[in-house]
Design a protein around this motif. Structure first.
Motif, PDB file in Angstrom:
ATOM      1  N   SER A  40       0.858  -1.190   0.000  1.00 31.16           N
ATOM      2  CA  SER A  40       0.000   0.000   0.000  1.00 31.16           C
ATOM      3  C   SER A  40       0.889   1.234   0.000  1.00 31.16           C
ATOM      4  CB  SER A  40      -0.920   0.014   1.225  1.00 31.16           C
ATOM      5  OG  SER A  40      -0.169   0.030   2.424  1.00 31.16           O
ATOM      6  N   ARG A  41       0.617   2.136  -0.915  1.00 31.69           N
ATOM      7  CA  ARG A  41       1.325   3.410  -0.969  1.00 31.69           C
ATOM      8  C   ARG A  41       0.549   4.400  -0.107  1.00 31.69           C
ATOM      9  NH1 ARG A  41       0.211   5.214  -5.315  1.00 31.69           N
ATOM     10  NH2 ARG A  41       1.631   7.014  -5.210  1.00 31.69           N
ATOM     11  N   ASN A  42       1.164   4.822   0.989  1.00 29.73           N
ATOM     12  CA  ASN A  42       0.450   5.609   1.991  1.00 29.73           C
ATOM     13  C   ASN A  42       0.600   7.113   1.802  1.00 29.73           C
ATOM     14  OD1 ASN A  42      -0.040   3.057   2.962  1.00 29.73           O
ATOM     15  ND2 ASN A  42       0.313   3.601   5.097  1.00 29.73           N
ATOM     16  N   GLY A  43       0.824   7.515   0.560  1.00 28.98           N
ATOM     17  CA  GLY A  43       0.820   8.937   0.272  1.00 28.98           C
ATOM     18  C   GLY A  43       2.142   9.625   0.554  1.00 28.98           C
ATOM     19  N   ILE A  44       2.125  10.939   0.399  1.00 24.31           N
ATOM     20  CA  ILE A  44       3.313  11.772   0.568  1.00 24.31           C
ATOM     21  C   ILE A  44       3.161  12.584   1.847  1.00 24.31           C
ATOM     22  CG2 ILE A  44       4.701  13.610  -0.449  1.00 24.31           C
ATOM     23  CD1 ILE A  44       3.514  12.693  -3.197  1.00 24.31           C
ATOM     24  N   VAL A  45       4.171  12.465   2.703  1.00 23.23           N
ATOM     25  CA  VAL A  45       4.160  13.155   3.998  1.00 23.23           C
ATOM     26  C   VAL A  45       5.140  14.322   3.946  1.00 23.23           C
ATOM     27  CG1 VAL A  45       4.639  12.928   6.468  1.00 23.23           C
ATOM     28  CG2 VAL A  45       3.543  11.048   5.220  1.00 23.23           C
TER      29      VAL A  45
END
Length: 412
Positions: free
Chosen positions: A227-232
């Motif tokens: 799962s790619r959990n987005g950009i932080v």
């Protein structure tokens, strides 16, 4: 922020092995058609013989091999034809000395027969007689019962990756389901104020997110569910929240970027906070990929990878993927290499493991490896490469025309 303290690659690998001991993921039953590429959780042995009966490998005549000894075109052996084997049916014919039975390829060998004379090595002067023009030895043109796979033979061993040919063997033995390891759940967190998703048009100092897509592809290929959990953003609180959420539902977490020692690099601090202990290591003596982080948050391993794409992918291949194989219960690293001659000399720093990207070409009867040079931020150097050459820490480089082992990067 404390500066990282580089340790040797072998030491880093051993520390990971020690920390992941006993953390193998669970197992599940999947159908045979769903098992391709999965990792075997339990040994599989055959419960039956293959073939289940002795059979012919050619169209011809089933005989006793000893009855053909001495036969030739000048002195053919004479046989009486006493029957015919029907394809896919059991035969009750029993062959006696001097008798033969017509048999198709794959047909059941009659009782008493131990060889088959090929059709082209025989003549039929009439419907009930046969002239054999070439002798056959016992067992010739025949596959005996259990010769391919016998009862109790191991078909799959624990930790093995299931390949197409394995599925063929399983199908032949009637295995309709296989116990395999569950796919490790892996979360990837990209970090960086300058990073935007691929569907955005970068402005100013922004760049598109390369790492989460490339790393996700590598880890899915290694058997994970990613799962790619987005950009932080480069904010401590944001990374703390993202990592805290990820470790609650994943077997492993990869943080891309934020692994160095700048004021915006928060990965070490967050792992320490959530794991309630120091990170296992921060810094590995490799190039590219020096600012690599490894820590544990509970029973979940967390890797902090450099932000440069080539460095991130190199570390993923050399450090993260082996960790995945431990979680899958594999004991042998899944690496394929070929020998090649290096096209030019490559210097290295003793005490550091270097990983050089190369292109392969074949000249005469051997492969040559041409280094693909470029900085670790250039993704094109990775996409242009066919493989990687490892310069070990105890070497000061490689010489032109030296024979090396190239770790292949799979290309379709």
């Amino acid at each position: 922020m404390e500066y990282f303290n580089c340790i040797a690659l072998k030491e880093a690998e051993q520390l990971i092995v020690n920390k992941l001991e006993g953390l193998i993921v669970g197992s599940e039953q999947v159908s045979l058609v769903e098992s391709l590429g999965r990792i075997v959780a339990e040994e599989v042995v055959s419960k039956e013989d293959l073939p289940p009966f002795s059979r012919s490998t050619v169209d011809g005549f089933a005989v006793r091999g000893m009855d053909t000894f001495g036969a030739g075109e000048g002195v053919p052996a004479l046989f009486d034809i006493v029957g015919e084997v029907a394809m896919g049916q059991q035969t009750v014919v029993q062959i006696k000395p001097g008798q033969a039975v017509t048999i198709p390829t794959g047909g059941m060998l009659p009782s008493g027969a131990d060889a088959v004379v090929m059709m082209e090595h025989a003549e039929r002067p009439d419907s009930s007689s046969l002239l054999v023009l070439k002798a056959v030895a016992p067992g010739e043109n025949v596959v005996v019962k259990g010769e391919d796979i016998s009862v109790g033979r191991q078909l799959l061993q624990q930790g093995q990756k299931i390949l197409p040919q394995d599925i063929g063997a399983l199908a032949a033995c009637g295995c309709v389901a296989v116990s395999v390891r569950q796919k490790p759940e892996v979360a990837i967190i990209s970090t960086g104020d300058e990073v935007v998703d691929v569907d955005c048009t970068p402005v100013g100092g922004q760049i598109r997110d390369i790492n989460s897509y490339a790393l996700a592809a590598m880890l899915e290929d290694a058997g994970c569910r990613v799962s790619r959990n987005g950009i932080v953003k480069d904010q401590y609180e944001d990374l703390l929240a993202a990592l805290s959420q990820a470790v609650n539902h994943c077997n492993l977490v990869v943080v891309s970027g934020g692994s160095s020692v700048g004021v915006r690099d928060h990965t070490v601090r967050v792992i320490k906070e959530l794991g309630k202990s120091d990170v296992v290591f921060h810094g590995v003596a490799i190039k590219p990929g020096k600012p690599t982080i490894f820590g544990m948050i509970g029973k979940v391993p967390v890797f902090g990878l450099p932000g440069h794409p080539v460095a991130a992918m190199t570390v993923c291949g050399q450090i993260v993927k082996p960790a995945i194989q431990i979680l899958l219960g594999q004991t042998v690293r899944d690496v394929y290499t070929i020998p090649a001659r290096l096209s030019r000399s490559m210097a290295s720093v003793p005490g550091r493991d270097d990983f050089i990207r190369v292109q392969l070409s074949k000249k005469a009867s051997e492969y040559w490896a041409e280094p693909v040079l470029g900085k670790s931020g250039l993704i094109s150097t990775m996409s242009a490469a066919d493989g990687i050459v490892h310069i070990a820490a105890d070497k000061g480089g490689l010489y032109s025309e030296e024979m090396v082992q190239v770790e292949l990067i799979t290309k379709q």
